[in-house]
Design a protein around this motif. Structure first.
Motif, PDB file in Angstrom:
ATOM      1  N   PRO A  22       0.786  -1.234   0.000  1.00 27.42           N
ATOM      2  CA  PRO A  22       0.000   0.000   0.000  1.00 27.42           C
ATOM      3  C   PRO A  22       0.821   1.288   0.000  1.00 27.42           C
ATOM      4  N   ASP A  23       2.095   1.189   0.344  1.00 29.34           N
ATOM      5  CA  ASP A  23       2.927   2.393   0.387  1.00 29.34           C
ATOM      6  C   ASP A  23       3.903   2.493  -0.786  1.00 29.34           C
ATOM      7  N   ILE A  24       3.721   1.647  -1.810  1.00 29.87           N
ATOM      8  CA  ILE A  24       4.602   1.730  -2.975  1.00 29.87           C
ATOM      9  C   ILE A  24       4.293   3.026  -3.727  1.00 29.87           C
ATOM     10  N   ASN A  25       5.338   3.715  -4.128  1.00 33.22           N
ATOM     11  CA  ASN A  25       5.159   4.964  -4.865  1.00 33.22           C
ATOM     12  C   ASN A  25       4.945   4.613  -6.335  1.00 33.22           C
ATOM     13  N   ILE A  26       3.677   4.642  -6.758  1.00 32.71           N
ATOM     14  CA  ILE A  26       3.348   4.205  -8.121  1.00 32.71           C
ATOM     15  C   ILE A  26       3.901   5.151  -9.180  1.00 32.71           C
ATOM     16  N   ASP A  27       4.109   6.397  -8.823  1.00 33.14           N
ATOM     17  CA  ASP A  27       4.678   7.364  -9.758  1.00 33.14           C
ATOM     18  C   ASP A  27       6.175   7.098  -9.927  1.00 33.14           C
ATOM     19  N   ALA A  28       6.898   7.030  -8.826  1.00 33.43           N
ATOM     20  CA  ALA A  28       8.350   6.825  -8.868  1.00 33.43           C
ATOM     21  C   ALA A  28       8.720   5.464  -9.467  1.00 33.43           C
ATOM     22  N   GLU A  29       7.851   4.470  -9.243  1.00 35.09           N
ATOM     23  CA  GLU A  29       8.126   3.132  -9.772  1.00 35.09           C
ATOM     24  C   GLU A  29       7.736   2.992 -11.240  1.00 35.09           C
ATOM     25  N   GLY A  30       7.187   4.049 -11.816  1.00 40.57           N
ATOM     26  CA  GLY A  30       6.808   4.017 -13.231  1.00 40.57           C
ATOM     27  C   GLY A  30       5.577   3.168 -13.505  1.00 40.57           C
ATOM     28  N   GLU A  61       0.352  13.862  -3.450  1.00 44.98           N
ATOM     29  CA  GLU A  61      -0.704  13.569  -2.477  1.00 44.98           C
ATOM     30  C   GLU A  61      -1.468  12.289  -2.821  1.00 44.98           C
ATOM     31  N   MET A  62      -1.238  11.764  -4.035  1.00 45.70           N
ATOM     32  CA  MET A  62      -1.923  10.548  -4.475  1.00 45.70           C
ATOM     33  C   MET A  62      -0.941   9.617  -5.186  1.00 45.70           C
ATOM     34  N   ASP A  63       0.250   9.434  -4.587  1.00 46.11           N
ATOM     35  CA  ASP A  63       1.260   8.626  -5.268  1.00 46.11           C
ATOM     36  C   ASP A  63       1.446   7.224  -4.686  1.00 46.11           C
ATOM     37  N   THR A  64       0.605   6.859  -3.728  1.00 42.97           N
ATOM     38  CA  THR A  64       0.635   5.478  -3.210  1.00 42.97           C
ATOM     39  C   THR A  64      -0.806   4.979  -3.105  1.00 42.97           C
ATOM     40  N   PRO A  65      -1.007   3.674  -3.163  1.00 49.00           N
ATOM     41  CA  PRO A  65      -2.360   3.140  -2.992  1.00 49.00           C
ATOM     42  C   PRO A  65      -3.005   3.603  -1.684  1.00 49.00           C
ATOM     43  N   ALA A  66      -2.228   3.648  -0.615  1.00 53.99           N
ATOM     44  CA  ALA A  66      -2.764   4.062   0.689  1.00 53.99           C
ATOM     45  C   ALA A  66      -3.257   5.509   0.648  1.00 53.99           C
TER      46      ALA A  66
END
Length: 79
Positions: A22-30, A61-66
């Motif tokens: 839930p805390d993975i940065n979906i933006d940074a991880e591409g 403010e919306m870069d992780t699932p959590a």
């Protein structure tokens, strides 16, 4: 609500890791790009009736699932 939101996110990101971390940065991880982000906002509105304007929250403010779940929950409570 959380499970459905994670399913939507996993479909957009094309990776189930968003369900597991839930805390993975979906933006940074591409895992999501600008088009995917817009698709996410549209899907949230269609599924939950929650309108989130693109400029209302920064990508940070919306870069992780959590964080996304927290924003949607907050918007649902306001409605």
């Amino acid at each position: 609500m959380e499970e459905k939101l994670l399913e939507i996110l996993a479909e957009i990101c094309e990776d189930d890791v968003v369900k597991e971390e839930p805390d993975i940065n979906i933006d940074a991880e591409g895992l999501i790009d600008s088009l995917g982000y817009m698709e996410l906002l549209v899907d949230i509105e269609e599924e939950f009736g929650v309108v989130i304007a693109p400029a209302e929250y920064s990508r940070e403010e919306m870069d992780t699932p959590a964080k996304i779940i927290a924003v949607v929950k907050s918007k649902m409570e306001q409605a």
